[in-house]
Design a protein around this motif. Structure first.
Motif, PDB file in Angstrom:
ATOM      1  N   ASN A 124       0.819  -1.212   0.000  1.00 29.68           N
ATOM      2  CA  ASN A 124       0.000   0.000   0.000  1.00 29.68           C
ATOM      3  C   ASN A 124       0.852   1.260   0.000  1.00 29.68           C
ATOM      4  N   SER A 125       2.035   1.176   0.612  1.00 29.86           N
ATOM      5  CA  SER A 125       2.884   2.371   0.677  1.00 29.86           C
ATOM      6  C   SER A 125       3.275   2.818  -0.734  1.00 29.86           C
ATOM      7  N   LEU A 126       3.407   1.867  -1.647  1.00 31.22           N
ATOM      8  CA  LEU A 126       3.777   2.225  -3.020  1.00 31.22           C
ATOM      9  C   LEU A 126       2.723   3.139  -3.643  1.00 31.22           C
ATOM     10  N   PHE A 127       1.452   2.876  -3.301  1.00 28.30           N
ATOM     11  CA  PHE A 127       0.389   3.709  -3.868  1.00 28.30           C
ATOM     12  C   PHE A 127       0.423   5.119  -3.295  1.00 28.30           C
ATOM     13  N   ALA A 128       0.825   5.208  -2.010  1.00 31.09           N
ATOM     14  CA  ALA A 128       0.956   6.544  -1.423  1.00 31.09           C
ATOM     15  C   ALA A 128       2.046   7.319  -2.142  1.00 31.09           C
ATOM     16  N   ILE A 129       3.173   6.643  -2.431  1.00 32.89           N
ATOM     17  CA  ILE A 129       4.259   7.316  -3.152  1.00 32.89           C
ATOM     18  C   ILE A 129       3.792   7.712  -4.554  1.00 32.89           C
ATOM     19  N   ALA A 130       3.121   6.771  -5.229  1.00 31.12           N
ATOM     20  CA  ALA A 130       2.660   7.052  -6.586  1.00 31.12           C
ATOM     21  C   ALA A 130       1.678   8.216  -6.605  1.00 31.12           C
ATOM     22  N   LEU A 131       0.826   8.295  -5.575  1.00 29.59           N
ATOM     23  CA  LEU A 131      -0.128   9.405  -5.487  1.00 29.59           C
ATOM     24  C   LEU A 131       0.620  10.732  -5.378  1.00 29.59           C
ATOM     25  N   MET A 132       1.646  10.751  -4.528  1.00 33.25           N
ATOM     26  CA  MET A 132       2.484  11.954  -4.404  1.00 33.25           C
ATOM     27  C   MET A 132       3.055  12.343  -5.761  1.00 33.25           C
ATOM     28  N   LEU A 133       3.633  11.355  -6.438  1.00 34.51           N
ATOM     29  CA  LEU A 133       4.223  11.594  -7.758  1.00 34.51           C
ATOM     30  C   LEU A 133       3.195  12.179  -8.716  1.00 34.51           C
ATOM     31  N   PHE A 134       2.025  11.552  -8.730  1.00 32.36           N
ATOM     32  CA  PHE A 134       0.984  11.996  -9.640  1.00 32.36           C
ATOM     33  C   PHE A 134       0.603  13.440  -9.356  1.00 32.36           C
ATOM     34  N   LEU A 135       0.400  13.754  -8.062  1.00 34.66           N
ATOM     35  CA  LEU A 135      -0.035  15.108  -7.715  1.00 34.66           C
ATOM     36  C   LEU A 135       1.037  16.129  -8.087  1.00 34.66           C
ATOM     37  N   VAL A 136       2.294  15.808  -7.768  1.00 37.07           N
ATOM     38  CA  VAL A 136       3.372  16.755  -8.067  1.00 37.07           C
ATOM     39  C   VAL A 136       3.465  17.008  -9.569  1.00 37.07           C
ATOM     40  N   THR A 137       3.468  15.923 -10.362  1.00 38.68           N
ATOM     41  CA  THR A 137       3.602  16.124 -11.806  1.00 38.68           C
ATOM     42  C   THR A 137       2.356  16.789 -12.380  1.00 38.68           C
ATOM     43  N   LEU A 138       1.189  16.481 -11.813  1.00 41.35           N
ATOM     44  CA  LEU A 138      -0.051  17.122 -12.280  1.00 41.35           C
ATOM     45  C   LEU A 138       0.031  18.629 -12.105  1.00 41.35           C
ATOM     46  N   VAL A 139       0.450  19.043 -10.904  1.00 40.93           N
ATOM     47  CA  VAL A 139       0.540  20.481 -10.640  1.00 40.93           C
ATOM     48  C   VAL A 139       1.547  21.121 -11.592  1.00 40.93           C
ATOM     49  N   LEU A 140       2.706  20.472 -11.749  1.00 40.58           N
ATOM     50  CA  LEU A 140       3.726  21.029 -12.650  1.00 40.58           C
ATOM     51  C   LEU A 140       3.191  21.148 -14.080  1.00 40.58           C
ATOM     52  N   ASN A 141       2.519  20.097 -14.549  1.00 37.85           N
ATOM     53  CA  ASN A 141       2.001  20.139 -15.920  1.00 37.85           C
ATOM     54  C   ASN A 141       0.936  21.214 -16.093  1.00 37.85           C
ATOM     55  N   LEU A 142       0.070  21.347 -15.071  1.00 35.64           N
ATOM     56  CA  LEU A 142      -0.973  22.368 -15.163  1.00 35.64           C
ATOM     57  C   LEU A 142      -0.353  23.757 -15.217  1.00 35.64           C
ATOM     58  N   ILE A 143       0.637  23.997 -14.360  1.00 36.74           N
ATOM     59  CA  ILE A 143       1.291  25.308 -14.360  1.00 36.74           C
ATOM     60  C   ILE A 143       1.894  25.574 -15.743  1.00 36.74           C
ATOM     61  N   SER A 144       2.576  24.574 -16.274  1.00 33.09           N
ATOM     62  CA  SER A 144       3.239  24.784 -17.552  1.00 33.09           C
ATOM     63  C   SER A 144       2.232  25.075 -18.669  1.00 33.09           C
ATOM     64  N   GLN A 145       1.106  24.343 -18.658  1.00 32.04           N
ATOM     65  CA  GLN A 145       0.083  24.605 -19.685  1.00 32.04           C
ATOM     66  C   GLN A 145      -0.476  26.008 -19.571  1.00 32.04           C
ATOM     67  N   TRP A 146      -0.657  26.428 -18.306  1.00 32.09           N
ATOM     68  CA  TRP A 146      -1.215  27.758 -18.078  1.00 32.09           C
ATOM     69  C   TRP A 146      -0.234  28.816 -18.563  1.00 32.09           C
ATOM     70  N   VAL A 147       1.051  28.625 -18.236  1.00 28.11           N
ATOM     71  CA  VAL A 147       2.068  29.588 -18.659  1.00 28.11           C
ATOM     72  C   VAL A 147       2.117  29.676 -20.184  1.00 28.11           C
ATOM     73  N   ILE A 148       2.054  28.515 -20.834  1.00 28.37           N
ATOM     74  CA  ILE A 148       2.127  28.519 -22.298  1.00 28.37           C
ATOM     75  C   ILE A 148       0.942  29.258 -22.911  1.00 28.37           C
ATOM     76  N   SER A 149      -0.257  29.041 -22.348  1.00 28.67           N
ATOM     77  CA  SER A 149      -1.418  29.708 -22.948  1.00 28.67           C
ATOM     78  C   SER A 149      -1.337  31.213 -22.745  1.00 28.67           C
ATOM     79  N   LYS A 150      -0.806  31.637 -21.582  1.00 28.99           N
ATOM     80  CA  LYS A 150      -0.616  33.083 -21.353  1.00 28.99           C
ATOM     81  C   LYS A 150       0.401  33.640 -22.339  1.00 28.99           C
ATOM     82  N   PHE A 151       1.484  32.849 -22.549  1.00 27.12           N
ATOM     83  CA  PHE A 151       2.559  33.279 -23.442  1.00 27.12           C
ATOM     84  C   PHE A 151       2.036  33.471 -24.857  1.00 27.12           C
TER      85      PHE A 151
END
Lengths: 410, 260, 314
Positions: C282-309
């Motif tokens: 189960n701990s692996l899923f907790a780590i994977a969830l962290m990974l998913f959330l971190v990359t999700l936030v990063l990707n969202l920020i990048s998409q937002w920056v690109i659309s503003k650009f």
């Protein structure tokens, strides 16, 4: 404005010359960074080739003279077959024959079999291609001192036999046939899932979707899915396909009982979901490139929206969609992490028999062999990498051919 | 022998400009007076901008472009081998059709050009002086650190003029500087040009004949050769004369609006 | 001339048009199906969140584990019930930082060359090389890191660096990300309108001054988006670190040491025989969830920056 002074005459010339010098240096730096990329790529490829060929020092536990008067490597196919038939127990011979008929095996396969079963070869040391080419003398001395019993042989780790042999626990005799078949199976399943779903979603987004919140959400979501780490897809596949849908993915539903959910089906579906955003985005690009005039022409003669899409938009977008799908396939061929999670078995010597068999895949083998401590496994990892890269090259080349063949006519 | 006294800001001698095999501008001879405004008019596509861009060697960026003949600035051929195009552009500034301020602050838009050209002196003073000369100071003096993109189109164009005069060129080229602006902004730019001609030679390309008539001292009329589609100057004279009693029938047709 | 055809056309063989709205069942059905297919992609995201969240919840409900410990502790020793994610995050941060330090300067510089300097011919040679680099599977990069870069590093650092180390993994990861950063940055640079380059040249700028002081700053937000995507890619990269950076879950930022990243840990543990529903599993899923959330936030920020650009130059 007189009190504002700029360099004039000689000063100006010196100043401009200095600026040009700086510009020249920077341009060199820019070019150097591309050189880094080129050198890295060259180093990587050479490193792989370097590992796939070279001298190896073998020791035989049994004396070859006890099986044949001639040196073993000079025996032809029939002679090797006779040696095997004579010296293997009937049970062992039958078992081998069942795996793949002995009569049909090639000379090199039989030679490896003699080495493995009768001579019981043991690899003491292996050398890289460049060492083998340029330091031959040192290698001979070293082997002579350290392993006086050993024979030094130039070994092509990548041979036709390597591609056609099944997996073995001994690096000397291992092959990638099982792994290549596993990779092809799962890529096939992945694309069978991703292509229809992906193209459908792309058609919806390009041809139907109005600009509202929901459709924007779908688009943003697809862009995001493209950036989700592949290992997360692996965890999704593990929880859903391997465990929750075990009855389906293990084939129990269809009367297959000897496996759990860690099958080609699970891995293929996981890969399918992983490449789905890629397929969608590529298909969207292809559909977007079809000029509006074609749609208007179709509407103008009274076609419905779907008739327009089916008989005009899709045929024109097809080359682009296929090219994108091939690129997605090559992504799926190289992906490793999700397969580790979903559970490609590392030791499988039987070819996959269908979507519900256990399997191994090419990148998994490369990973496992690279991680081993014994150097001969690194050699076969290198050989397997070459097989993988050739597979990828074939896929990409066909994508490029396809693109050139159907160059846009508008 | 007496050295030739350079009495013109720019003089072209048998100037032709090519893009690859295509001769875009053919056999132009112009003598442009110092500290006057010279307008280049003519129907679209007749090579007005090409000619203007040859003066500060902006055409160098079109890989296939080539120049025949001479362009003399104060007697020096701008296209001779030992001439550095960067220095040419420093001496001959340019204002473009669409305002194109850098995505930097108002202050930096002016300071940047000065800095790269090795300006030694008080930058704040230079910025203020340039903005004053471009008649923009009063409007922006409280927001110098704001992005230039926050200005209106007309203000942006005056900022572009300000940054051009900050590097103290001898000549300013203007490529339809008001065509993207509203009438009020256009008027301000035209007033500004009258101020600027006290210190600078100005060459302006314009579509707008009223504008040419209003602002310029001299006017060059360009037209296409029917057969080769190359542009050339068919008449060059005092603006008043061009607009009242032109010597060429085609000029008359054009300025009176009878042209196709 | 076929007269009969003309005749039949003239006599209007079509039924008279009613022009009334017709209920076209098929058309509606097709649109609905296509919509559902498009909507399926939302289910993938929802599925990831639910599956990872569900198992992670099981993990946090275990008496041995607390969320606070998970998010703050620097020890990860499942055998004695220590689950502090920082032991893994430290390695993820270190390898990603090295990769970014390699990939960003190289990638942006390569992009500048390709966009501002390179002739068409140079581009047609250099772009495919970068594309090949981008197409090489990460497991091959892992082989390269372990068997080419690490031996070189070991001859440089002698005994201070192990067979498994974060430096080698990070450097090779940088090479892997380079094409991504370079192609995204190049897109950003070529989106800068030509009028700005002309403005710079008209003020007597050299090519370098125009490129480095006008074009690159104008594309900065686009380049920033590329860097963010690069970070997200580095954080999620698995095979290079799994092969080359070792399997010790120590809390360390020393690049010469071996340490296990979040991704490598998931790969190693799930690759073994693990019983479902154990705490480790189960701990692996907790780590994977962290990974998913971190990359999700990063990707969202990048998409937002690109659309503003993109808006800025439209």
């Amino acid at each position: 404005m007189a009190r504002f002074s700029y360099p004039e005459k000689q000063d100006l010339q010196k100043f401009v010359a200095a600026r040009y010098r700086k510009a020249w240096i920077w341009q060199l730096i820019f070019m150097a960074t591309l050189l880094v990329a080129i050198v890295s790529l060259a180093a990587l490829l050479l490193n792989v080739v370097d590992g796939a060929f070279g001298y190896a020092a073998f020791e035989y536990k049994k004396d070859p003279a006890q099986f044949s008067d001639k040196p073993i490597e000079e025996l032809n196919r029939e002679e090797l077959l006779a040696v095997l038939q004579e010296n293997l127990s009937t049970g062992a011979y039958k078992k081998l024959d069942n795996e793949s008929p002995m009569e049909k095996r090639s000379q090199i396969e039989l030679y490896y079999l003699v080495q493995e079963r009768l001579l019981q070869v043991d690899t003491k040391a292996t050398y890289s291609l460049f060492d083998s080419l340029f330091n031959r003398h040192e290698i001979e001395t070293e082997v002579g001192e350290k392993y006086p019993e050993a024979r030094l042989e130039f070994r092509y780790w990548l041979t036709p036999a390597f591609v056609t042999s099944p997996m073995s626990s001994r690096a000397e005799f291992a092959g990638v046939r099982t792994a290549v078949l596993g990779s092809l199976w799962l890529v096939g399943i992945a694309i069978l899932f991703a292509l229809p779903v992906g193209v459908g979603a792309a058609i919806y987004l390009q041809e139907y979707a109005r600009k509202n919140f929901l459709n924007r959400l779908i688009q943003t979501n697809i862009n995001n899915l493209a950036g989700v780490p592949s290992i997360v897809y692996g965890m999704l596949g593990l929880a859903i396909f391997v465990r929750a849908w075990e009855a389906f993915t293990s084939g129990a539903m269809f009367g297959i009982t000897d496996t759990n959910g860690r099958t080609i089906m699970s891995a293929g579906l996981t890969m399918g979901i992983l490449v789905l955003p890629l397929v969608i985005i590529n298909a969207q690009e292809a559909i977007k490139a079809v000029p509006d005039s074609i749609r208007q022409a179709a509407f103008g003669v009274g076609a419905t929206r779907w008739q327009t899409i089916w008989s005009h938009v899709l045929p024109n977008a097809l080359p682009g969609i296929l090219t994108g799908s091939i690129l997605a396939m090559s992504r799926a061929v190289g992906e490793t992490a999700p397969l580790i999670i979903v559970g490609a078995s590392t030791f499988i010597s039987v070819d996959p028999s269908g979507p519900f068999s256990k399997f191994t895949a090419l990148p998994i083998q490369i990973y496992q062999w690279t991680a081993r401590a014994q150097p001969e496994f690194h050699n076969i990892a290198a050989a397997a990498i070459i097989v993988l890269l050739i597979l990828l090259l074939t896929l990409n080349a066909s994508a490029i051919l396809l693109r050139n063949r159907f160059q846009r006519r508008y | 022998m007496q050295p030739e006294i350079p009495q013109y800001a720019i003089e072209t001698r048998d100037l032709s400009i090519y893009y690859g095999p295509f001769e875009a501008v053919k056999n132009v001879d112009l003598k442009i007076e110092k500290q006057k405004i010279t307008a280049i008019i003519g129907p679209s596509g007749c090579g007005k901008s090409t000619l203007l861009r040859a003066f500060n060697r902006m055409n160098d960026f079109v890989p296939t472009s080539r120049v025949d003949g001479e362009i003399l600035m104060h007697g020096t051929n701008l296209y001779s081998k030992d001439i550095d195009p960067v220095e040419v552009r420093r001496k001959i500034g340019m204002v473009f059709q669409k305002p194109n301020p850098f995505p930097k602050s108002i202050y930096d838009n002016i300071a940047w050009g000065a800095r790269i050209n090795g300006f030694k002196g008080n930058m704040d003073e230079l910025v203020e002086q340039s903005l004053r000369n471009a008649a923009l100071w009063e409007e922006v003096k409280d927001k110098l650190k704001k992005s230039a993109y926050e200005l209106s189109g007309g203000q942006q164009q005056r900022l572009c003029i300000a940054r051009t005069i900050a590097i103290q060129p001898d000549i300013i080229l203007m490529d339809e500087p008001a065509s993207a602006l509203d009438p009020i902004s256009t008027l301000r730019i035209e007033e500004l040009m009258q101020e600027l001609k006290k210190n600078y030679t100005i060459i302006i390309v314009t579509h707008n004949m009223q504008q040419a008539a209003r602002v310029s001292d001299y006017t060059a009329m360009m037209m296409l050769y029917e057969d080769t589609r190359s542009g050339t100057v068919i008449e060059f004279d005092d603006t008043k004369k061009i607009f009242t009693r032109p010597s060429d029938k085609r000029t008359e047709d054009y300025v009176t609006g009878r042209f196709g | 001339m076929d007269v009969s055809v003309n005749k039949s056309l003239a006599s209007n063989s079509f039924r008279p048009a009613t022009l009334k709205r017709k209920r076209r069942l098929n058309e509606g059905l097709i649109e609905t199906i296509l919509f559902m297919v498009g909507f399926l992609t939302i289910f993938v995201t929802v599925g990831i969140v639910i599956v990872l969240g569900d198992q992670a919840l099981l993990f946090f409900n275990d008496p041995e584990v607390t969320l606070v410990e998970f998010l703050t502790s620097t020890k990860w020793v499942p055998a004695i019930g220590e689950f502090g994610i920082w032991a893994l995050v430290s390695a993820t941060l270190t390898t990603s930082a090295i990769a970014i330090l390699v990939a960003v300067p190289l990638g942006v510089s390569a992009a500048t060359y390709l966009s501002e300097y390179a002739s068409l011919r140079a581009r047609s040679v250099l772009k495919p090389i970068l594309e090949v680099l981008a197409g090489i599977p990460t497991v091959v990069y892992g082989y390269f890191a372990l068997l080419f870069v690490t031996p070189i590093l070991r001859s440089v650092f002698d005994n201070r660096i192990g067979v498994y180390n974060m430096l080698s993994a990070g450097l090779v990861m940088g090479i892997m990300i380079l094409p991504l950063i370079s192609s995204m940055s190049e897109d950003a640079l070529s989106a800068v309108p030509n009028s700005l380059r002309e403005a710079a040249y008209a003020m007597g700028a050299t090519k370098l001054e125009a490129s480095l002081q006008v074009v690159v700053p104008s594309a900065l937000s686009g380049i920033g988006a590329a860097v963010i995507v690069g970070i997200s890619r580095a954080v999620g990269e698995t095979m290079i670190v799994a092969v080359a950076s070792g399997a010790t879950s120590d809390f360390t930022f020393n690049p010469l040491k071996a340490a296990e990243t979040m991704t490598a840990h998931i790969a190693r543990i799930s690759g073994g025989d693990l019983s479902y529903n154990s705490v480790d599993y189960n701990s692996l899923f907790a780590i994977a969830l962290m990974l998913f959330l971190v990359t999700l936030v990063l990707n969202l920020i990048s998409q937002w920056v690109i659309s503003k650009f993109r808006e800025q130059y439209e």
